[in-house]
Design an enzyme around this catalytic site. Structure first.
Site, PDB file in Angstrom:
ATOM      1  N   ARG A  26      30.461  21.917  16.447  1.00 50.91           N
ATOM      2  CA  ARG A  26      30.329  22.713  17.670  1.00 50.91           C
ATOM      3  C   ARG A  26      30.279  21.796  18.878  1.00 50.91           C
ATOM      4  NH1 ARG A  26      26.564  28.009  17.279  1.00 50.91           N
ATOM      5  NH2 ARG A  26      27.199  27.680  15.119  1.00 50.91           N
ATOM      6  N   SER A 114      29.952  31.141  17.651  1.00 49.37           N
ATOM      7  CA  SER A 114      28.895  32.123  17.416  1.00 49.37           C
ATOM      8  C   SER A 114      28.325  32.647  18.734  1.00 49.37           C
ATOM      9  CB  SER A 114      27.811  31.499  16.538  1.00 49.37           C
ATOM     10  OG  SER A 114      26.817  32.421  16.203  1.00 49.37           O
ATOM     11  N   HIS A 115      27.051  32.332  19.021  1.00 52.63           N
ATOM     12  CA  HIS A 115      26.367  32.872  20.188  1.00 52.63           C
ATOM     13  C   HIS A 115      26.349  31.908  21.369  1.00 52.63           C
ATOM     14  CE1 HIS A 115      23.533  30.389  17.961  1.00 52.63           C
ATOM     15  NE2 HIS A 115      22.884  30.215  19.087  1.00 52.63           N
ATOM     16  N   LYS A 124      33.207  26.797  11.588  1.00 52.64           N
ATOM     17  CA  LYS A 124      32.335  27.065  10.449  1.00 52.64           C
ATOM     18  C   LYS A 124      33.170  26.898   9.185  1.00 52.64           C
ATOM     19  CE  LYS A 124      28.829  29.881  12.680  1.00 52.64           C
ATOM     20  NZ  LYS A 124      28.021  31.128  12.653  1.00 52.64           N
ATOM     21  N   ASP A 249      26.093  38.958  16.854  1.00 56.43           N
ATOM     22  CA  ASP A 249      26.465  37.804  17.658  1.00 56.43           C
ATOM     23  C   ASP A 249      27.985  37.655  17.694  1.00 56.43           C
ATOM     24  OD1 ASP A 249      26.880  36.933  15.075  1.00 56.43           O
ATOM     25  OD2 ASP A 249      25.862  35.012  15.333  1.00 56.43           O
ATOM     26  N   ASP A 251      30.267  35.977  16.229  1.00 61.05           N
ATOM     27  CA  ASP A 251      31.101  35.938  15.028  1.00 61.05           C
ATOM     28  C   ASP A 251      30.584  36.846  13.920  1.00 61.05           C
ATOM     29  OD1 ASP A 251      28.894  34.259  14.506  1.00 61.05           O
ATOM     30  OD2 ASP A 251      30.039  33.063  13.079  1.00 61.05           O
ATOM     31  N   ASP A 253      27.718  37.113  12.170  1.00 63.43           N
ATOM     32  CA  ASP A 253      26.878  36.754  11.022  1.00 63.43           C
ATOM     33  C   ASP A 253      25.388  36.983  11.271  1.00 63.43           C
ATOM     34  OD1 ASP A 253      26.357  34.590  12.694  1.00 63.43           O
ATOM     35  OD2 ASP A 253      27.158  33.074  11.321  1.00 63.43           O
ATOM     36  N   ARG A 254      25.005  37.366  12.500  1.00 58.52           N
ATOM     37  CA  ARG A 254      23.602  37.681  12.781  1.00 58.52           C
ATOM     38  C   ARG A 254      23.502  39.114  13.296  1.00 58.52           C
ATOM     39  NH1 ARG A 254      20.824  34.393  16.728  1.00 58.52           N
ATOM     40  NH2 ARG A 254      22.785  34.296  17.857  1.00 58.52           N
ATOM     41  N   HIS A 336      19.936  35.567  10.961  1.00 56.89           N
ATOM     42  CA  HIS A 336      20.766  35.388   9.774  1.00 56.89           C
ATOM     43  C   HIS A 336      20.058  36.060   8.588  1.00 56.89           C
ATOM     44  CE1 HIS A 336      23.674  32.482  11.384  1.00 56.89           C
ATOM     45  NE2 HIS A 336      22.659  31.965  12.072  1.00 56.89           N
TER      46      HIS A 336
END
Length: 478
Positions: A26, A114-115, A124, A249, A251, A253-254, A336
């Site tokens: 990232r 992501s966020h 990822k 979020d 992508d 995943d949360r 998560h």
């Protein structure tokens, strides 16, 4: 789509080592994670997969403005190292993991930050079975990318969309027992491609909020961990008299949750709610939690007969430990939530939302009552939210170590599970974030006076370091 299978002459060896973080890659898209760097990392990961006997990877991306160019660069790098690519297009990270496991591929790369703010992007990565990379494996990838010791070949290119198969799986798995009205807020991120559809397919009436797929997240950053990003969701739930609302979020995943009153619930209590459901089917099961989780959530799981197990923060660490030890469920205070029961051990925000919707529809009382029941009879706890204190990547680990040394002296050296400092009547955790240039801080106490005292200790310890920006005002319990 890139047609060449040759390594591009633009593939620079110059890479900022800070982009190789504990759980993924990232960095700033403009000058750190550029297409040239992404192509090199793609070739390195494909080389590693090929040397392990693998043949095929999936590649997907989110909706950030920088993602299309990084996506094409990754595909080019993977193919040039002789690995076949299944291109997924716009895809939430959990769906890329789902495709890897369900289609028996050798791994996947999803282009996403992501966020993080829009100026960032990331990668990822998972291996076969959707196994997320551990921190040391990320560093091995860095070393290989820096070396340039890549395999060469001509990887094939195919296109396949996993989203219809994924959504159909959720529809079969989580049908609701009665009509349920829910609000879905993907924040204009890629979860808009799966979240609303999966909830509708399960039988919910879905009110969409920011469900248009847009570059740059113009309405709010999709980050359910930040309470302010869920204010619109709470108001919309009330306005539409909905049973609950979900946010994801960037992508997918949360997950974030508000109940029928518009109240946001912290993610560790979401984990506790879903854990109690699991314990109906698996009495006495272990539940893996990260060190930021509240004592209240831990006690709620234990009260239902579960065995809470604390571990270091990091969704990849939780995923790999769950797989290694056969743990069926786990989650973090960051949102998560990881499912290993008849699933692939993936942290999946849309899967979590569908599971919560099924729970809400099965009860004859509102969702808020379910949370009240979990907390009934417990002694009061005063719990902070997770506080993010800006601190540069170059300084944050050093500062976190110094702050913890200062705090350890104040609590007589006691540590809970080696994860967080235990004051007897409260605890604190100060750590360097692995995804943002911040210190992550959370603390909890059994009285307001003790809460304020622990807060003062932390603020004094952090205040000794000019590299940290301390939030203004008094940090009230969440």
């Amino acid at each position: 789509m890139p047609a060449s299978n040759d390594l591009s002459p633009r593939m620079s060896r110059r890479m900022n080592p800070h982009i190789f973080r504990a759980y993924d890659v990232r960095g700033l898209a403009e000058d750190e994670l550029t297409p040239a760097v992404a192509e090199r990392i793609g070739a390195a990961f494909a080389t590693d997969i090929r040397r392990r006997g693998g043949k095929a990877l999936a590649v997907g991306r989110d909706s950030r403005p920088s993602s299309p160019a990084l996506y094409e660069a990754i595909i080019a790098g993977v193919r040039a190292a002789g690995i076949d690519v299944t291109v997924l297009g716009l895809t939430p990270s959990p769906v890329a993991g789902f495709a890897t496991a369900a289609w028996a591929l050798d791994g996947a790369i999803n282009v996403t930050a992501s966020h993080n703010p829009v100026r960032f992007n990331g990668l990822k990565l998972v291996r076969a079975g959707a196994a997320a990379l551990l921190p040391e494996e990320i560093q091995d990838l860095r070393a290989l990318a820096e070396s340039g010791d890549f395999e060469r070949g001509r990887g094939a290119l195919t296109e396949r969309d996993p989203k219809p198969e994924y959504v159909a799986m959720l529809e079969r798995r989580f049908p609701v027992a009665r009509p349920l009205r829910v609000v879905a807020d993907p924040g204009n991120g890629v979860a808009t491609l799966t979240g609303p559809a999966a909830l509708r397919g399960a039988g919910c009436e879905v009110v969409g909020l920011y469900t248009e797929l847009l570059e740059g997240f113009p309405n709010h950053l999709p980050d359910p961990q930040a309470a302010e990003t869920m204010a619109d969701l709470g108001r919309t739930v009330i306005d539409h008299e909905a049973d609950c609302g979900f946010a994801w979020d960037g992508d997918g995943d949360r997950v974030g949750l508000v109940d029928e009153s518009g109240r946001r619930h912290e993610a560790d209590w979401i984990v506790a709610l879903l854990a109690r459901d699991l314990l109906h089917r698996h009495p006495g099961a272990r539940v893996l939690l990260d060190g930021k989780c509240s004592l209240g959530a831990i006690r709620a799981i234990r009260a239902r007969g579960g065995e809470p197990v604390l571990t270091r923060t990091g969704y990849t660490l939780l995923r790999r430990r769950m797989a290694a030890e056969g743990i069926l469920f786990g989650g973090e205070a960051s949102g998560h939530v990881i499912f290993g029961e008849d699933y692939y051990g993936i942290d999946d925000g849309v899967y979590a939302a569908c599971a919560i919707a099924r729970l809400a529809a099965a009860a004859d009382r509102p969702l808020s009552a379910r949370f009240q029941e979990m907390k009934a009879g417990m002694p009061p706890l005063f719990t902070s939210r997770e506080i993010m204190m800006p601190c540069g990547d170059a300084a944050k680990f050093r500062v976190a170590a110094a702050v913890n040394a200062r705090l350890r002296a104040a609590c007589d050296g006691l540590e809970a599970e080696g994860l967080r400092l235990d004051f007897g009547d409260g605890w604190a955790l100060v750590r360097a974030s692995n995804t943002n240039p911040v210190l992550s801080v959370r603390f909890e106490a059994e009285s307001r006076d003790r809460y304020d005292a622990i807060r003062t200790l932390i603020w004094e310890a952090v205040g000794e370091h000019a590299e940290v920006t301390i939030p203004d005002g008094v940090e009230e319990p969440a």
